[in-house]
Motif scaffolding. Structure first.
Motif, PDB file in Angstrom:
ATOM      1  N   GLY A   1      97.764  65.051  52.381  1.00 34.90           N
ATOM      2  CA  GLY A   1      97.245  65.638  51.148  1.00 34.90           C
ATOM      3  C   GLY A   1      98.250  66.626  50.590  1.00 34.90           C
ATOM      4  N   ASP A   2      97.749  67.751  50.094  1.00 38.10           N
ATOM      5  CA  ASP A   2      98.660  68.785  49.588  1.00 38.10           C
ATOM      6  C   ASP A   2      99.520  69.297  50.728  1.00 38.10           C
ATOM      7  N   TYR A   3     100.822  69.376  50.476  1.00 40.64           N
ATOM      8  CA  TYR A   3     101.765  69.797  51.510  1.00 40.64           C
ATOM      9  C   TYR A   3     102.224  71.223  51.225  1.00 40.64           C
TER      10      TYR A   3
ATOM     11  N   LYS B   1      99.874  70.498  59.205  1.00 37.80           N
ATOM     12  CA  LYS B   1     100.379  69.532  58.227  1.00 37.80           C
ATOM     13  C   LYS B   1     101.873  69.288  58.420  1.00 37.80           C
ATOM     14  N   HIS B   2     102.623  70.334  58.695  1.00 39.04           N
ATOM     15  CA  HIS B   2     104.059  70.167  58.930  1.00 39.04           C
ATOM     16  C   HIS B   2     104.307  69.216  60.099  1.00 39.04           C
ATOM     17  N   PHE B   3     103.633  69.454  61.213  1.00 39.02           N
ATOM     18  CA  PHE B   3     103.871  68.608  62.383  1.00 39.02           C
ATOM     19  C   PHE B   3     103.368  67.187  62.170  1.00 39.02           C
ATOM     20  N   ALA B   4     102.314  67.006  61.393  1.00 42.67           N
ATOM     21  CA  ALA B   4     101.855  65.646  61.078  1.00 42.67           C
ATOM     22  C   ALA B   4     102.932  64.907  60.283  1.00 42.67           C
ATOM     23  N   VAL B   5     103.549  65.591  59.333  1.00 40.99           N
ATOM     24  CA  VAL B   5     104.616  64.979  58.538  1.00 40.99           C
ATOM     25  C   VAL B   5     105.845  64.711  59.403  1.00 40.99           C
TER      26      VAL B   5
ATOM     27  N   THR C   1     110.523  76.366  47.723  1.00 44.64           N
ATOM     28  CA  THR C   1     109.920  75.473  46.743  1.00 44.64           C
ATOM     29  C   THR C   1     108.798  76.215  46.016  1.00 44.64           C
ATOM     30  N   PRO C   2     108.859  76.286  44.681  1.00 46.41           N
ATOM     31  CA  PRO C   2     107.833  77.043  43.948  1.00 46.41           C
ATOM     32  C   PRO C   2     106.420  76.475  44.120  1.00 46.41           C
ATOM     33  N   ASP C   3     106.244  75.172  43.947  1.00 46.01           N
ATOM     34  CA  ASP C   3     104.919  74.558  44.021  1.00 46.01           C
ATOM     35  C   ASP C   3     105.109  73.065  44.256  1.00 46.01           C
ATOM     36  N   THR C   4     104.626  72.568  45.394  1.00 46.74           N
ATOM     37  CA  THR C   4     104.837  71.154  45.722  1.00 46.74           C
ATOM     38  C   THR C   4     104.032  70.217  44.826  1.00 46.74           C
ATOM     39  N   ARG C   5     103.004  70.728  44.160  1.00 43.57           N
ATOM     40  CA  ARG C   5     102.231  69.882  43.245  1.00 43.57           C
ATOM     41  C   ARG C   5     102.958  69.681  41.922  1.00 43.57           C
TER      42      ARG C   5
END
Length: 174
Positions: A68-70, A95-99, A45-49
């Protein structure tokens, strides 16, 4: 990218049988393929924002509420600033594990698969500090145990996930 798939993936087969899958960070999953369930993009993925990286698209907003930002990857992981890299990998992995925990506990699923890219990035960034046989190894460096400690951290996170499963759940750790 994900368009290079020519055969059905396991989640496609399951979807054709009415079963729901959650797929997180499994390459190649950008652009996110439409599946029966949820697909969250991988390191491609180039940019999740700026780019849609989830299917359905609304999952992106749910993820933003959770973490927040992933980050799908640590951009610039080949840096020589190893302290920065170490912090970025842990921040991303947390963040990955929270998701993953959020999706596991709030969405119905029959099949769940994820790839944690942080392990790959730890190996790329810290192997020469870890392995005494590496031609660039520096004895007594500050990152000698970084890889081992990351494995221990991953074991803890996986242990937390295992607590969420029913007793008859089949789990593969590869």
């Amino acid at each position: 990218n994900s368009a290079s798939f020519t055969a059905p993936a396991i989640w496609d087969v399951m979807g054709s049988r009415g079963q729901r899958s959650i797929v997180v960070g499994v390459p190649p999953s950008y652009p996110p393929r439409h599946i029966q369930g949820i697909n969250v993009g991988c390191f491609l993925t180039p940019d999740t924002r700026q780019n849609e990286y989830t299917y359905p698209a609304g999952v992106k907003q749910e993820i933003a509420r959770v973490v927040g930002d992933y980050p799908v990857d640590v951009k610039g992981f080949r840096t020589e600033n190893k302290q920065w890299l170490h912090e970025q990998i842990y921040d991303m992995t947390q963040k990955h594990f929270a998701v993953i925990r959020y999706l596991m506990t709030t969405v119905e699923w029959d099949y769940f698969q994820f790839v944690e890219i942080g392990l790959d990035r730890m190996h790329h960034g810290f192997w020469k500090f870890h392995d005494p046989a590496h031609r660039q190894h520096v004895p007594g460096n500050a990152f000698t145990t970084a890889i081992n400690k990351y494995y221990e951290y991953l074991d803890e996170e996986i242990g937390k996930l295992l607590e969420l499963f029913e007793d008859d759940t089949t789990v593969l750790v590869v």
